[in-house]
Motif scaffolding. Structure first.
Motif, PDB file in Angstrom:
ATOM      1  N   PHE A 401      -3.613  43.420   2.125  1.00 24.54           N
ATOM      2  CA  PHE A 401      -3.386  43.726   0.711  1.00 24.54           C
ATOM      3  C   PHE A 401      -3.865  42.548  -0.136  1.00 24.54           C
ATOM      4  O   PHE A 401      -3.742  41.389   0.264  1.00 24.54           O
ATOM      5  CB  PHE A 401      -1.902  43.988   0.461  1.00 24.54           C
ATOM      6  N   CYS A 402      -4.404  42.873  -1.314  1.00 27.45           N
ATOM      7  CA  CYS A 402      -4.951  41.817  -2.169  1.00 27.45           C
ATOM      8  C   CYS A 402      -3.876  40.813  -2.577  1.00 27.45           C
ATOM      9  O   CYS A 402      -4.169  39.632  -2.759  1.00 27.45           O
ATOM     10  CB  CYS A 402      -5.607  42.431  -3.407  1.00 27.45           C
ATOM     11  N   GLU A 403      -2.616  41.279  -2.717  1.00 30.47           N
ATOM     12  CA  GLU A 403      -1.544  40.362  -3.087  1.00 30.47           C
ATOM     13  C   GLU A 403      -1.012  39.576  -1.890  1.00 30.47           C
ATOM     14  O   GLU A 403      -0.261  38.634  -2.057  1.00 30.47           O
ATOM     15  CB  GLU A 403      -0.395  41.140  -3.747  1.00 30.47           C
ATOM     16  N   GLU A 404      -1.417  39.964  -0.665  1.00 32.00           N
ATOM     17  CA  GLU A 404      -1.008  39.249   0.552  1.00 32.00           C
ATOM     18  C   GLU A 404      -2.243  39.066   1.432  1.00 32.00           C
ATOM     19  O   GLU A 404      -2.349  39.655   2.508  1.00 32.00           O
ATOM     20  CB  GLU A 404       0.074  40.032   1.302  1.00 32.00           C
ATOM     21  N   PRO A 405      -3.204  38.265   1.027  1.00 30.78           N
ATOM     22  CA  PRO A 405      -4.484  38.198   1.747  1.00 30.78           C
ATOM     23  C   PRO A 405      -4.391  37.598   3.144  1.00 30.78           C
ATOM     24  O   PRO A 405      -5.278  37.829   3.967  1.00 30.78           O
ATOM     25  CB  PRO A 405      -5.348  37.319   0.825  1.00 30.78           C
ATOM     26  N   ASP A 406      -3.331  36.845   3.440  1.00 26.22           N
ATOM     27  CA  ASP A 406      -3.233  36.187   4.745  1.00 26.22           C
ATOM     28  C   ASP A 406      -2.521  37.037   5.791  1.00 26.22           C
ATOM     29  O   ASP A 406      -2.558  36.711   6.981  1.00 26.22           O
ATOM     30  CB  ASP A 406      -2.500  34.847   4.604  1.00 26.22           C
ATOM     31  N   GLU A 407      -1.845  38.113   5.378  1.00 26.63           N
ATOM     32  CA  GLU A 407      -1.111  38.966   6.299  1.00 26.63           C
ATOM     33  C   GLU A 407      -1.943  40.214   6.586  1.00 26.63           C
ATOM     34  O   GLU A 407      -2.002  41.128   5.773  1.00 26.63           O
ATOM     35  CB  GLU A 407       0.253  39.356   5.712  1.00 26.63           C
ATOM     36  N   GLY A 408      -2.587  40.221   7.735  1.00 27.26           N
ATOM     37  CA  GLY A 408      -3.478  41.319   8.055  1.00 27.26           C
ATOM     38  C   GLY A 408      -2.800  42.431   8.845  1.00 27.26           C
ATOM     39  O   GLY A 408      -1.723  42.264   9.421  1.00 27.26           O
ATOM     40  N   PHE A 409      -3.447  43.569   8.869  1.00 25.08           N
ATOM     41  CA  PHE A 409      -3.036  44.710   9.683  1.00 25.08           C
ATOM     42  C   PHE A 409      -4.297  45.484  10.025  1.00 25.08           C
ATOM     43  O   PHE A 409      -5.343  45.336   9.380  1.00 25.08           O
ATOM     44  CB  PHE A 409      -2.027  45.605   8.946  1.00 25.08           C
ATOM     45  N   GLU A 410      -4.207  46.302  11.037  1.00 19.65           N
ATOM     46  CA  GLU A 410      -5.376  47.029  11.520  1.00 19.65           C
ATOM     47  C   GLU A 410      -5.151  48.531  11.361  1.00 19.65           C
ATOM     48  O   GLU A 410      -4.177  49.072  11.870  1.00 19.65           O
ATOM     49  CB  GLU A 410      -5.660  46.658  12.976  1.00 19.65           C
ATOM     50  N   ILE A 411      -6.079  49.178  10.640  1.00 20.66           N
ATOM     51  CA  ILE A 411      -5.968  50.608  10.322  1.00 20.66           C
ATOM     52  C   ILE A 411      -6.911  51.388  11.226  1.00 20.66           C
ATOM     53  O   ILE A 411      -8.097  51.060  11.322  1.00 20.66           O
ATOM     54  CB  ILE A 411      -6.332  50.883   8.854  1.00 20.66           C
ATOM     55  N   PRO A 412      -6.427  52.450  11.882  1.00 15.99           N
ATOM     56  CA  PRO A 412      -7.320  53.345  12.640  1.00 15.99           C
ATOM     57  C   PRO A 412      -7.831  54.476  11.750  1.00 15.99           C
ATOM     58  O   PRO A 412      -7.108  55.455  11.498  1.00 15.99           O
ATOM     59  CB  PRO A 412      -6.402  53.879  13.748  1.00 15.99           C
ATOM     60  N   PRO A 413      -9.039  54.388  11.207  1.00 14.64           N
ATOM     61  CA  PRO A 413      -9.500  55.411  10.250  1.00 14.64           C
ATOM     62  C   PRO A 413      -9.555  56.818  10.834  1.00 14.64           C
ATOM     63  O   PRO A 413      -9.403  57.794  10.097  1.00 14.64           O
ATOM     64  CB  PRO A 413     -10.899  54.916   9.854  1.00 14.64           C
ATOM     65  N   GLN A 414      -9.791  56.940  12.129  1.00 14.55           N
ATOM     66  CA  GLN A 414      -9.862  58.280  12.714  1.00 14.55           C
ATOM     67  C   GLN A 414      -8.499  58.969  12.715  1.00 14.55           C
ATOM     68  O   GLN A 414      -8.418  60.192  12.765  1.00 14.55           O
ATOM     69  CB  GLN A 414     -10.394  58.190  14.156  1.00 14.55           C
ATOM     70  N   TRP A 415      -7.430  58.197  12.678  1.00 13.60           N
ATOM     71  CA  TRP A 415      -6.075  58.758  12.642  1.00 13.60           C
ATOM     72  C   TRP A 415      -5.467  58.693  11.252  1.00 13.60           C
ATOM     73  O   TRP A 415      -4.628  59.507  10.910  1.00 13.60           O
ATOM     74  CB  TRP A 415      -5.151  57.992  13.601  1.00 13.60           C
TER      75      TRP A 415
END
Length: 576
Positions: A401-415
């Motif tokens: 998120f732009c307001e939390e640039p250091d906290e990442g997550f991984e999105i599966p676009p196919q799901w």
């Protein structure tokens, strides 16, 4: 320029000047109107901009000025037209040219070009002897702001427009994208984007970040993640997880548990043998299938077909026999035989996730011996047993998120697909941390959807055949035989426990089996017990007196000492 109807503007448009930018004028459509355009709803609101890129003639409406009859002409109409004498101009120096046109005639496209804005009556003998009025219908191909596909708008659409091409040279028509489309556009990443429409599918993750993927949320998409996943489920609860290959916890093998011979056969790998210990007394079936007692050690070898159906060939071994020889009693167990079994495991080594998958065949049972140090709380460490079910290779996009640039997550676009638009704003060069994607908890609904997508996961498991009706009578017979064969004590099992229902309808996840109780014997449901308490709901029911008296008249032997010895043998064999 003055506003014109869309029909008037398109008819007077010179195709050589395309593309042109139009603005929907105010007045008629104050809050916008929804039109069915090319099978899709299209909303044209006051002030909206259209970028017309192409115009194509669709048909021509030909109206007889005397009868009012209308005829549709295709763009390929071959007839020739001539100006009507009633509307011909007075002779001029150009009279020879006009006379030549009358003699040769005009094609449909020439007639439309000559009439331009002014609709002039024409003659066409192949259609009618009377004067005709031609009304062309064009299709304009246009781009709209924040619309994924180009729209095709008929020129007869009742809206007023004005040409604003000159003052709109700097206008950018943003084109929405699907998150899945970015998987093939790595050259534009990293990029910042704004969500236009959240996911339409039901939630797949229990994570807090997944619920924030809503309209208006700004994201930083850093690039594709090349990690793989492992589907895991907790045997003691209905919780399911996706483990990332980046997970840094350590695992130790755990004995698999099998509820019945059918599950035991399913866990047998081709060309391998499976060593198990019986953890629940199982009644036999005559002389062909002897009873199994708690503590029996079996070596499951292969499936065999006989006249009675398919059976699992096993070898029953004593404690002194070596596991590599061929000694011991050979048994052919029918697949519908019940019982409970636990795998013999003598491996206490700790494995990382990748090493574990290289050594073991999935599915397999493990427990977390060391939690992931990068996680504030590793939920996997709270479970005594995990079943690793399948390895999944699915593309993910590393985002934050732009307001939390250091906290990442991984999105599966196919799901988890969604619609967004790239904003063009800069993105930081430093990649965010991905530790909170090491373990993602799945929703129950998505877990079953995912199982159906796995190879062999769409077919439901075969129903377990019912136990023979004569099992009760045989139970007493074999109980007597087992009581004579000491010290294989087989009175009502001390390790029996009620079987819990299956957690899902796939063969990869067998029914949950509780840990072995060791404090007190529990009655075997196949053999009456001398001090069996009556069920509370039947205590005052009429007719129960005779049943209770019948139970009390029997005198069955309970051998608690032998049961405790058997329990100690099982504990010595299995590395719990």
């Amino acid at each position: 320029m003055e506003p014109l109807s869309f029909q008037e503007y398109i008819c007077s448009l010179d195709p050589a000047t395309l593309p042109r930018i139009l603005r929907i004028c105010s007045g008629v459509y104050f809050q916008g109107s929804v039109y069915e355009i090319s099978g899709n709803e299209c909303c044209l609101s006051t002030g909206d901009l259209l970028k017309v890129t192409a115009v194509t003639l669709q048909k021509v409406i030909c109206e007889d000025v005397q009868t009012g009859q209308k005829t549709e002409l295709p763009p390929t109409f071959k007839g020739l037209f001539q100006p009507s004498p009633a509307t011909s101009p007075c002779p001029t120096p150009q009279g020879p040219s006009l006379q030549g046109s009358r003699q040769k005639g005009l094609t449909l496209h020439q007639a439309l070009g000559q009439s331009s804005r002014q609709t002039q009556p024409l003659l066409c003998p192949s259609i009618s002897p009377h004067a005709l009025l031609l009304s062309p219908v064009y299709e304009a191909q246009a781009t709209m702001h924040l619309r994924r596909d180009q729209v095709r708008i008929p020129s007869t659409l009742e809206v007023d427009v004005e040409d604003v091409t000159e003052e709109s040279q700097d206008v950018h028509f943003a084109q929405p994208l699907l998150l899945s489309e970015l998987l093939g556009m790595e050259e534009v990443l990293p990029a910042q984007a704004e969500i236009l429409e959240g996911p339409h599918s039901a939630a797949i993750f229990e994570s807090s970040w997944a619920s924030r993927l809503q309209k208006g949320q700004r994201l930083q998409i850093h690039g594709c993640s090349h990690t793989w996943r492992v589907l895991a489920s907790a045997r003691s609860s209905a919780r399911r997880f996706l483990l990332s290959s980046s997970y840094q916890g350590r695992f130790r093998r755990r004995p698999r548990q099998f509820a019945g011979v059918q599950e035991l056969a399913a866990g047998l790998q081709p060309g391998q043998r499976l060593h198990v210990v019986v953890t629940q007394d199982c009644e036999g079936r005559g002389d062909d299938v002897p009873p199994l007692s708690v503590g029996d050690r079996l070596e499951a070898q292969q499936l065999l077909q006989n006249t009675g159906g398919t059976g699992l060939l096993c070898r029953r071994r004593s404690e002194e026999e070596d596991g590599d020889d061929e000694e011991g009693e050979e048994l052919l167990l029918p697949l519908d035989l019940g019982g409970s079994f636990v795998e013999e495991v003598c491996d206490n080594k700790k494995y990382g996730l990748e090493e574990l998958l290289e050594r073991l065949t999935l599915p397999c049972d493990v427990r977390v011996a060391a939690t992931d140090p990068t996680l504030e709380r590793d939920v996997l460490g709270s479970f005594s047993s995990l079943r690793l079910e399948a390895r999944i290779s699915q593309p993910f996009l590393l985002s934050s998120f732009c307001e939390e640039p250091d906290e990442g997550f991984e999105i599966p676009p196919q799901w988890l697909d969604l619609s967004l638009v790239l904003t063009g704003e800069p993105v930081g060069t430093q990649s965010p941390s991905t530790h909170r994607s090491h373990v993602e908890e799945l929703t129950e609904a998505f877990y079953y959807q995912l199982l159906a997508q796995l190879p062999g996961g769409s077919a439901p498991p075969p129903p377990r055949p019912p136990k023979p009706k004569a099992a009760g009578g045989k139970a007493q017979k074999h109980t007597g035989r087992k009581n004579q064969a000491q010290p294989r004590g087989s009175c009502p099992s001390a390790l029996q426990h009620p079987a819990s229902p299956q957690t899902h309808p796939t063969p990869s996840l067998p029914p949950k089996v509780k840990s072995l109780p060791i404090q007190q014997s529990i009655p075997n449901k196949y053999s009456p017990c001398p001090h069996r308490p009556a069920a509370p709901q039947l205590h005052n029911a009429p007719g129960d007196t005779d049943v209770k008296r019948s139970d009390d008249e029997h005198d069955y032997e309970t051998i608690e000492g032998n049961i405790q010895k058997t329990i100690r043998k099982v504990q010595a064999i299995l590395p719990f």
